[in-house]
Write an enzyme that holds these catalytic residues in place. Structure first.
Site, PDB file in Angstrom:
ATOM      1  N   LYS A  64      38.155  32.529  35.845  1.00 16.88           N
ATOM      2  CA  LYS A  64      37.368  33.675  35.423  1.00 16.88           C
ATOM      3  C   LYS A  64      38.036  34.697  35.260  1.00 16.88           C
ATOM      4  O   LYS A  64      38.123  35.583  34.426  1.00 16.88           O
ATOM      5  CB  LYS A  64      36.161  34.496  36.182  1.00 16.88           C
ATOM      6  N   ASN A  65      39.149  34.986  36.058  1.00 15.68           N
ATOM      7  CA  ASN A  65      39.533  36.490  36.848  1.00 15.68           C
ATOM      8  C   ASN A  65      40.827  36.054  35.738  1.00 15.68           C
ATOM      9  O   ASN A  65      41.795  36.878  35.655  1.00 15.68           O
ATOM     10  CB  ASN A  65      39.970  37.077  37.850  1.00 15.68           C
ATOM     11  N   ARG A 101      33.001  44.574  33.600  1.00 13.59           N
ATOM     12  CA  ARG A 101      34.157  45.243  34.301  1.00 13.59           C
ATOM     13  C   ARG A 101      34.812  45.318  32.771  1.00 13.59           C
ATOM     14  O   ARG A 101      36.193  46.565  32.847  1.00 13.59           O
ATOM     15  CB  ARG A 101      34.022  46.060  35.058  1.00 13.59           C
ATOM     16  N   CYS A 148      29.237  43.200  39.695  1.00 13.98           N
ATOM     17  CA  CYS A 148      28.680  42.667  40.621  1.00 13.98           C
ATOM     18  C   CYS A 148      28.968  43.967  41.496  1.00 13.98           C
ATOM     19  O   CYS A 148      29.374  45.046  41.919  1.00 13.98           O
ATOM     20  CB  CYS A 148      29.449  41.747  41.619  1.00 13.98           C
ATOM     21  N   ASP A 182      37.002  37.167  47.603  1.00 14.34           N
ATOM     22  CA  ASP A 182      36.031  35.922  46.833  1.00 14.34           C
ATOM     23  C   ASP A 182      35.486  35.043  47.527  1.00 14.34           C
ATOM     24  O   ASP A 182      34.850  33.713  47.472  1.00 14.34           O
ATOM     25  CB  ASP A 182      36.395  35.943  45.495  1.00 14.34           C
ATOM     26  N   VAL A 222      38.970  45.356  51.196  1.00 11.67           N
ATOM     27  CA  VAL A 222      39.277  44.527  49.636  1.00 11.67           C
ATOM     28  C   VAL A 222      37.421  45.901  49.338  1.00 11.67           C
ATOM     29  O   VAL A 222      37.615  47.322  48.517  1.00 11.67           O
ATOM     30  CB  VAL A 222      39.098  43.565  49.258  1.00 11.67           C
TER      31      VAL A 222
END
Ligand code: EPU
Length: 457
Positions: A42-43, A116, A140, A329, A351
């Site tokens: 996804k990232n 975002r 999120c 994550d 983080v």
């Protein structure tokens, strides 16, 4: 048992629509066993899609997971005149930017949803159209999530940032030029912002304190295929020589190591055995170390990694960090497994400033987790990293029992489903739509792993 869904996503007649499911009734106590295929990250995928705007020709991206964040970026690209079509191979997208046009605040806002990503359109849109608009951003709810690093970087390139009641309007009246930028923190998004802007800026950009996540390295590979000149040195330094023209790319996305780590923790928490097809050891070294220390066993194979428990679960002390540290994550599903380890585990989140709130619902299910909002000092730890860190102290083992819980965010939500599957009795997990932002075919994969659940809303 749950009902089966076909590849196309059509469900059996009379069954609820899994793509629209919001509430699950989960009966726990059964180990998850089987194979899940992990597609593109996804990232990376969402950023590579934005990069297509920089090319003069069509780009092809492969192994794209059909998650809702991808749908959001697709519609944002379409709003900006990019033609997006699906290729013959499942998970392939063709992105043709030749008709790119400006969009209005309202259109961008309407398509951005909770994402975002609009912020990463800035560099490409400034090069293409001389203007970029950013409505209020979502994502999120795991902390403040400011965008100051992004705006400071854009200003360093020569952009002008104007705030209005609708959002932020960014222009480049004199074009964009290379810059010397040192990030206050190795932010993933700000590093991507610099890369996507610097590749077409005039002159050389030197970026210090950059994020070096594998997904960023893969984005650099995408940009290099497009004609960009990017090199990096040790100590988080990236050099980008701006070029006049970029072309489309053809790229297979790096696998989603966050998803692979999630399923690994699911095997650990439910005492099952899961083969994460497509997972690669090299990009998961840090995770695998912690997994092993927590009592996990894994076997690295040619086409993926097999995960299960080893002899017994063990408590661990973990600090989340930027790559090559333990990813923020990964902590949520790991914490579910740690509730079953005898002894005291500590997880420091460094983080984000608010990423342990999800543990409240785990306590409702029988866990014993105490969150220290300012972290805790411990002789076993290196120095605290950031002012905003928090710590979760997990005392185990605690049997988990069914409860009624509501998903707060993507990774927290995944951990609730895993906790419910590890728990005795039935749980109701609400608001699971958020999980579709990052986990492709989530309910289908749970079914393949023999999870016992029904869609009830
Ligand atoms: N930060 C600032 N100012 C900025 C940007 C970031 O203070 O302008 C701070 C953040 O508040 C945070 C820290 O810097 O405390 C790190 O944020 P970063 O910019 O690295 O995160 P991001 O780019 O917004 C991406 C992933 C996240 C992942 C983080 C860390 C995407 C779309 N999101 O977020 O993924 O947790 O990097 O690796 O790539 C998820 O997948 O569930 C997820 C939240």
């Amino acid at each position: 048992m749950s009902t089966l869904v076909t590849d196309s996503g059509d469900q059996n007649p009379g069954q609820p629509d899994w793509e629209a499911a919001e509430t699950l009734a989960i009966r726990g106590g059964r180990p998850l066993r089987g194979t899940v295929e992990v597609k593109g990250a996804k990232n990376l995928v969402t950023k590579a899609m934005v990069a297509a705007l920089l090319g003069e020709t069509t780009s092809t991206l492969r192994d794209v997971p059909m998650i809702s964040d991808v749908k959001v970026v697709r519609s944002l690209l379409e709003v900006h005149g990019v033609t997006v079509t699906e290729g013959d191979e499942e998970g392939t997208l063709h992105l043709d930017p030749s008709g790119a046009v400006a969009a209005h605040f309202e259109e961008i806002d309407a398509h951005a949803g909770a994402s975002r990503i609009p912020i990463l359109f800035c560099g490409p849109l400034l090069h293409l159209l001389g203007e970029a608009l950013i409505p209020d951003l979502g994502g999120c709810r795991i902390g403040d999530r400011p965008i100051n690093f992004h705006m400071d970087a854009l200003r360093a390139f020569g952009a002008v940032v104007d705030k209005s009641y609708e959002g932020i309007r960014i222009t480049a009246p004199n074009g964009l030029h290379g810059a010397n930028i040192t990030l206050p923190y190795p932010s993933v998004g700000a590093t991507e912002q610099v890369l996507l802007t610097a590749v077409r800026a005039k002159g050389v950009t030197e970026l210090r304190n950059a994020a070096i996540e594998p997904e960023i390295m893969d984005l650099i590979a995408v940009l290099q295929k497009m004609g960009a000149i990017i090199s990096y040195e040790p100590n988080r330094v990236i050099f980008i020589e701006g070029v006049d023209k970029l072309v489309g790319y053809d790229h297979r996305a790096i696998f989603d190591r966050n998803e692979a780590a999630s399923w690994a923790c699911a095997a650990l928490a439910t005492d099952g055995e899961i083969f994460a097809k497509g997972a690669r050891q090299q990009d998961m070294l840090t995770f695998l170390n912690v997994f092993r220390k927590a009592g996990g066993w894994f076997d690295v194979r040619e086409d993926g990694i097999l995960f299960r428990r080893g002899e017994a679960l063990k408590p661990v002390m973990v600090e989340t960090d930027v790559h090559p540290g333990f990813m923020t994550d990964w902590q949520q599903p790991l914490i579910v497994a740690l509730t079953q380890a005898p002894g005291t585990s500590t997880v420091h989140e460094t983080v984000y400033e608010n990423r342990l709130g999800f543990t409240e619902a785990l306590n409702k299910m029988g866990a014993d987790i105490v969150v220290h909002p300012k972290g805790i000092s411990s002789p076993d730890r290196r120095v605290p990293r950031r002012d905003l860190e928090q710590a979760a102290v997990i005392n185990g083992p605690t049997p988990l029992h069914g409860a009624d819980v509501e998903v707060p965010d993507l990774r927290g939500g995944y951990s609730y489903v895993i906790a419910a599957l590890a728990a005795e009795g039935e749980s109701t997990v609400r608001n699971i739509g958020i999980i579709r932002r990052g986990y492709e075919k989530f309910l289908e994969k749970l079914t393949a792993l023999d999870a016992d659940f029904d869609v009830v809303g």
